[in-house]
Design a protein around this motif. Structure first.
Motif, PDB file in Angstrom:
ATOM      1  N   UNK A 264      22.110  62.160  81.974  1.00 54.27           N
ATOM      2  CA  UNK A 264      22.582  61.458  80.777  1.00 54.27           C
ATOM      3  C   UNK A 264      23.913  62.011  80.280  1.00 54.27           C
ATOM      4  N   UNK A 265      24.109  63.314  80.417  1.00 53.93           N
ATOM      5  CA  UNK A 265      25.325  63.984  79.960  1.00 53.93           C
ATOM      6  C   UNK A 265      25.608  63.739  78.484  1.00 53.93           C
ATOM      7  N   UNK A 266      24.535  63.661  77.713  1.00 53.67           N
ATOM      8  CA  UNK A 266      24.622  63.717  76.259  1.00 53.67           C
ATOM      9  C   UNK A 266      24.534  65.181  75.828  1.00 53.67           C
ATOM     10  N   UNK A 267      24.686  65.432  74.545  1.00 55.92           N
ATOM     11  CA  UNK A 267      24.588  66.791  74.019  1.00 55.92           C
ATOM     12  C   UNK A 267      23.298  66.955  73.230  1.00 55.92           C
ATOM     13  N   UNK A 268      22.594  68.069  73.468  1.00 53.21           N
ATOM     14  CA  UNK A 268      21.486  68.479  72.605  1.00 53.21           C
ATOM     15  C   UNK A 268      21.973  69.665  71.782  1.00 53.21           C
ATOM     16  N   UNK A 269      21.580  69.667  70.503  1.00 48.42           N
ATOM     17  CA  UNK A 269      22.164  70.614  69.550  1.00 48.42           C
ATOM     18  C   UNK A 269      21.105  71.193  68.632  1.00 48.42           C
ATOM     19  N   UNK A 270      21.205  72.483  68.374  1.00 49.04           N
ATOM     20  CA  UNK A 270      20.382  73.138  67.353  1.00 49.04           C
ATOM     21  C   UNK A 270      21.208  73.197  66.072  1.00 49.04           C
ATOM     22  N   UNK A 271      20.743  72.479  65.050  1.00 54.34           N
ATOM     23  CA  UNK A 271      21.522  72.312  63.815  1.00 54.34           C
ATOM     24  C   UNK A 271      20.717  72.837  62.630  1.00 54.34           C
ATOM     25  N   UNK A 272      21.237  73.810  61.873  1.00 50.98           N
ATOM     26  CA  UNK A 272      20.551  74.222  60.643  1.00 50.98           C
ATOM     27  C   UNK A 272      20.493  73.058  59.661  1.00 50.98           C
TER      28      UNK A 272
END
Length: 321
Positions: A264-272
């Motif tokens: 997919x080449x999307x981004x997964x992100x850990x966001x406070x």
């Protein structure tokens, strides 16, 4: 370890990570990128990726599309590192009996993406091999000094967010092989769209990032593992394109491909949670949709829920070994 053989990450940890222990920018080889000092204001983010005919792209694929995929998979990792594209090097191993027409098309594909993404080639190597055509690209990006993003910064309570839509790449591979009928999905597999506009805007917002190359479950799990945490993913929140939704509605077993298929080449992100509004503003500025799909917490592993009920996760993701 599978059947007594090491997997990719076990192999790296056992044999290659010790070789990098004296260089801080290698991040213990737990990141897809390396971070090198550059000038007074920037670090270089460096990523090397290899694609092989018959493994990562169809053997009869159009050469300009092969070029685009080879470059874009690296650009996706640079985006996950928070960097903007700078230059790249190309190592091209052509199969025996190669044709100049193929190389000309490949070069045209690179030229088009150089203009599109503002990057230039700066070196490399070209050989002929009895094996399949193999392309290795080392791409360099620039990020503000000391601000590069990696997998290992997530904290308990961080929200898991993802850009764009998930599953199009894996379902598109099925379409390219004739298993499904969808030109939209097929094109998404063949021509990934790296989030180069969003990635640099995540600096100072995301605690950790990865790109979805091996699969959503796998790559969210890589962030969790590197950060020493568990992650819960709510399946009903996972964003699907209209084409993917139609396919999955007709064949629910394809959820396994959506969540574990990769490409997919999307981004997964850990966001406070306190930076949620900043993320939404960055996504609007980049013109990229983002969706909250889960949470990081104390513990280990990946947990998948469907309407609040924990279910057995399908295949965890693409396995190279």
């Amino acid at each position: 370890m599978r059947g007594g053989r090491l997997g990719e990450f076990e192999l790296i940890a056992r044999y290659f990570a010790p070789l990098a222990k004296d260089f801080q920018g290698a991040r213990g080889l737990k990141s897809d990128n390396a971070f090198l000092p550059s000038d007074a204001r920037h670090d270089l983010v460096v990523k090397t990726d290899t694609i092989v005919a018959g493994v990562h792209f169809l053997a009869n694929e159009r050469p300009e599309w092969v070029a685009a995929k080879a470059l874009r998979v690296c650009l996706s990792d640079l985006a996950a590192g928070g960097s903007s594209p700078f230059v790249y090097q190309l190592s091209l191993s052509l199969q025996k009996g190669w044709r100049e027409k193929w190389v000309a098309g490949f070069a045209q594909g690179l030229a088009a993406d150089q203009r599109r993404y503002g990057i230039a080639i700066c070196g490399g190597d070209t050989v002929v091999s009895p094996g399949p055509t193999t392309i290795t690209i080392t791409a360099f990006g620039r990020v503000p000094k000391g601000r590069g993003l990696a997998r290992d910064g997530a904290r308990p309570g961080d929200e898991l967010w993802v850009s764009g839509t998930i599953g199009d790449g894996a379902l598109g591979l099925l379409a390219a092989r004739g298993r499904l009928k969808s030109l939209q999905l097929e094109r998404r597999y063949r021509l990934p769209q790296p989030r180069t506009d969003l990635g640099p805007r995540l600096v100072g917002i995301a605690n950790a990032t990865a790109d979805v190359s091996d699969g959503l479950l796998a790559d969210a799990g890589h962030i969790a593992d590197a950060s020493g945490l568990a992650v819960t993913i709510e399946r009903e929140r996972v964003p699907l394109s209209a084409a993917a939704r139609r396919v999955v509605r007709g064949e629910p077993s394809l959820w396994a491909n959506v969540l574990g298929g990769g490409d997919d080449y999307e981004l997964v992100m850990a966001i406070p949670p306190r930076r949620r509004n900043a993320l939404l503003a960055a996504a609007r500025a980049a013109d990229v949709p983002v969706t909250k799909i889960g949470t990081f917490e104390r513990g280990r592993g990946v947990r998948l829920t469907v309407e609040g009920r924990v279910v057995r996760a399908p295949r965890a993701g693409y396995v190279h070994f």
